[in-house]
Scaffold this motif. Sequence first.
Motif, PDB file in Angstrom:
ATOM      1  N   UNK C 144       0.883  -1.171   0.000  1.00  0.00           N
ATOM      2  CA  UNK C 144       0.000   0.000   0.000  1.00  0.00           C
ATOM      3  C   UNK C 144       0.919   1.219   0.000  1.00  0.00           C
ATOM      4  N   UNK C 146       2.262   5.328  -1.447  1.00  0.00           N
ATOM      5  CA  UNK C 146       1.768   6.691  -1.644  1.00  0.00           C
ATOM      6  C   UNK C 146       1.050   6.904  -2.978  1.00  0.00           C
ATOM      7  N   UNK C 147       1.547   6.326  -4.037  1.00  0.00           N
ATOM      8  CA  UNK C 147       0.941   6.567  -5.356  1.00  0.00           C
ATOM      9  C   UNK C 147      -0.423   5.902  -5.483  1.00  0.00           C
ATOM     10  N   UNK C 148      -0.608   4.792  -4.754  1.00  0.00           N
ATOM     11  CA  UNK C 148      -1.832   3.974  -4.872  1.00  0.00           C
ATOM     12  C   UNK C 148      -2.095   3.558  -6.314  1.00  0.00           C
ATOM     13  N   UNK C 149      -1.044   3.399  -7.106  1.00  0.00           N
ATOM     14  CA  UNK C 149      -1.252   2.884  -8.467  1.00  0.00           C
ATOM     15  C   UNK C 149      -1.865   1.499  -8.376  1.00  0.00           C
ATOM     16  N   UNK C 151      -4.277   0.484  -6.871  1.00  0.00           N
ATOM     17  CA  UNK C 151      -4.823   0.127  -5.554  1.00  0.00           C
ATOM     18  C   UNK C 151      -6.311  -0.161  -5.679  1.00  0.00           C
ATOM     19  N   UNK C 201       6.388   9.113  -8.564  1.00  0.00           N
ATOM     20  CA  UNK C 201       5.285   9.022  -7.603  1.00  0.00           C
ATOM     21  C   UNK C 201       5.667   9.670  -6.275  1.00  0.00           C
ATOM     22  N   UNK C 202       4.621   9.990  -5.526  1.00  0.00           N
ATOM     23  CA  UNK C 202       4.785  10.840  -4.348  1.00  0.00           C
ATOM     24  C   UNK C 202       5.626  10.174  -3.265  1.00  0.00           C
ATOM     25  N   UNK C 204       5.051  10.999   0.004  1.00  0.00           N
ATOM     26  CA  UNK C 204       4.176  10.894   1.181  1.00  0.00           C
ATOM     27  C   UNK C 204       2.838  10.344   0.739  1.00  0.00           C
ATOM     28  N   UNK C 206      -1.110  10.230   0.266  1.00  0.00           N
ATOM     29  CA  UNK C 206      -1.968  11.370  -0.041  1.00  0.00           C
ATOM     30  C   UNK C 206      -2.953  11.714   1.064  1.00  0.00           C
TER      31      UNK C 206
END
Lengths: 225, 299, 445
Positions: C144, C146-149, C151, C201-202, C204, C206
């Motif tokens: 799981x 930060x980007x949640x690609x 997800x 991708x981030x 942190x 979101x």
Amino acid sequence: MQTIDLNTTTLRELNSRLQTENAGASWQVANPNGRHALAVGLTQPIEVTIEGHAGYYAAGMNQQASVVINGNAGQGVAENMMSGRVHVKGNASSSAGATAHGGLLVIEGDAGARCGISMKGVDIVVRGSIGHMSAFMAQSGNLVVCGDAGEALGDSLYETRIFVRGKVRGLGADCEEKDMTPEDRAIVTSLLEKAGVTDCKAEDFRLYGSARTLYHFNVDNASAY
Amino acid sequence: MCGIVGLFLKNRALEPELGRLTSQMLKTMTERGPDSAGFAVYNGAGKGQRKMTVRGLSDGNIGSFEAGFLEIIGGSGEVHKRHDHVILIYAAEHEPAVRAYVDMFDDGVAFASSGESIELYKGVGLPEQVAAHFALEKMSGTHAIGHTRMATESAVTVAGAHPFSTGPDQCLVHNGSLSNHNSLRRQLVREGLRFETENDSEVAAGYLSWRLSKGEKLDQALKASLNDLDGFYTFVVGTRDGFAVLRDPVACKPAVMAETDDYVAFASEYRSFAGLPGIASAEVFEPEPQRVYHWEHAA
Amino acid sequence: MTEKHHDYTKTTPRFSATFDPFTVSQIQRAAATGIYDIRGGGTKRKLPHFDDLLFLGASMSRYPLEGYRERCGTDVVLGTRFAKKPIHLKTPVTIAGMSFGALSAQAKEALGRGASAVGTSTTTGDGGMTPEERGHSSTLIYQYLPSRYGMNPDDLRKADAIEIVVGQGAKPGGGGMLLGQKISPRVAQMRDLPEGIDQRSACRHPDWTGPDDLEIKIEELREITNWEKPIYVKVGASRPYYDVSLAVKSGADVVVLDGMQGGTAATQEVFIEHVGLPILAAIRPAVQALQDLGLHRKVQLIVSGGIRTGADVAKALALGADAVAIGTAALVALGDQSPDLAEEYAKLGTVPGAYDDWQDGRDPAGITTQDPTLSARLDPILGGRRLANYLSVLTMEAQTIARACGKSHLHNLEPEDLVALTIEAAAMTRLPLAGTDWYPGKAGF
């Protein structure tokens, strides 16, 4: 309509009941008192009304269900929603609709910072205004804002369309205003209608999208990375 | 990493309720900060009188502590004990002598705050227990600020609990994590400030006190902190007459406010507001980043 | 005829230790391109590592177990704190998170096959769960990020455990990176991105920052998965004592600690080489944090970053870890860096053993690529078998050492079975310097 009172029922009981409910059922949640993770992980087309304020991640990862929050929603409402509908009657805190892939999120009041961050296909309609860094790295879907937008709107945006009726305090890196096409106007009209917003017209919105200059590394953009 | 609450009363009729409402708000922030808790209550004082909160008192040392204090002030003062804290009341002229006495006393006794209005209590443990030790529910006053702490990089001690008070009637609570506090602490120490802990939030409190001591107004000092404090923060700052709120430019740490004709309330989460009177019709909003919000009673 | 003599009036050419040939080439590369250097893998510099520790085998004061007959258990249970369905593994060597996108579908499948064959777990990565991966992994940990690609709550419920990624050893504090060459149509579709663009991708998440909010996030994940799945929290090694304490306070069942030797699909060279702690330095403070909370062995600790041999596995466990994870070594087992590919590596300007341009997607081994022709070169069945062999060897090697120390289970290895070879290693691990009962910071010699 059945009622679950959170003064007498645990969160675990509430969620497991809603998660195992059959299509068509209708539930009311009394005394939410800002509890976190209310009505999360729902998978069936059921209706849930939360009678009061919700905490973090209300209706998180929703699939198919329709969740109404008769109050304010905390951080990350409808985060990672896949489908269905989440309707906040009051304000939503930051990161509303974060990374959501589908469905419709309606916020009647204002949304805080980072509304629609990394959104991946969801449609979000905000009757009020949105906070700073909204639609940060937003990938796809539509964000419709009837009020104003805060600083750094759409920073590092991918392909999400952002429609704003009011003032935009500032655009983030790689976000630019675009010409509205008839198709764009049709999207706004349709989303306003679905959201039940009757006092705004598509003609009054401006469209913001990605300038796509960050799609491939370029030395001249180095400071934006 | 923490929960923060604050309550500023506009309607004086609510003053007897301040402690009860603050205590409720604080307890709802337990999960955000189960390690320790603290609160500052502002309840005014007689003209020309000062009060000091001192902690670390026990049956073993209270007698000699009190005797020494009364000797310094020549008998015309008061001592009120609450759990392991005492409130000392004395004429303003005795301030330096009382402070020196407290600093010198040792034996686990530590200065907590001083001013005309502030009382500051903190302890290790669950917020509910800490509030109960000091009978927060029964306190009255004009405004209060509370904090529940989940310690990040510094120890779980009473000294490390918030609020931090580094100037007269000033206190600060913080949710977040600063990234340049060590350098800033060294700089402030050169300016003559003293710090009791390694806590980043104490540096923020000291920084604001330092700016105020230079004659700046609270909102100016807070504005300046946007340039000088790096990292993540939501601050609530208490002063004799009011309180102020500030969030860093990224504003990751939560903050929500509620305002009615009777009060302004601050919390990390909505659920802290649940028990406030008239909350259903309050104006509820999230403070914007980099903007100083400030409420004050007419002096 | 006069013989030619060496010119003794001149010294031989001398390279600077500071501006060595590699450093000079770095400066030249930067000046020519104006872009920082991006590569894959983990740190390449020499660091204090498990090699700096030695086991004290049994002799007179302790008795060893018979190598081939007497039992030495290797199983491990992860996620016993809150989860209704903890993970049971036959070996404490797991496969670290690596994404479909960074790796080809064939490589992901091979990892699943190899791990499942020996009864251990694999982990998804930034980019979601593929059906192939789920299908071929008997135990699959879902990251799981930060980007949640990709997800998806359905995949979340299909997973055997959830790993919340706060950071990774190669780049603690940094986000993901996948350059355009690897954003194939399938990768793009899974991540909901345009094809062929550079994807950053981030760093942190979101919708939460910090342990106070993470606690609430963990509650949400548990509520969505019926409190069944163990929740792992993965951090890059930087401030392990605090990070582990806070992961535990936030409600983690398992903490994953990744040292700076841990690899990445792509990030800045300067990040890989200059941020984070070597895993050797990170384990002791992490274990100390668990002990101080009274939760050592109750909240399990998985360590990763530079695990290569069964000796490394045994040393990590002896220092207090419950399991280890491998990434780079698993890719080598699949066929990365093979001498058979020397000619092709030469075309890419490198040699077997040094290939690290994983970001380019031109991996001749078909592992770190999305090119259909290249990735077809990796036979997932064969790759899986090689990985299974390697995992078996790691397990047997660790058992060999454990038996020699008189242990009937790997988990009975303890710090007192080890000594340090260098003062640095002694200081980092608080193990005595070999032949002494002293480590830096301890009084006396």
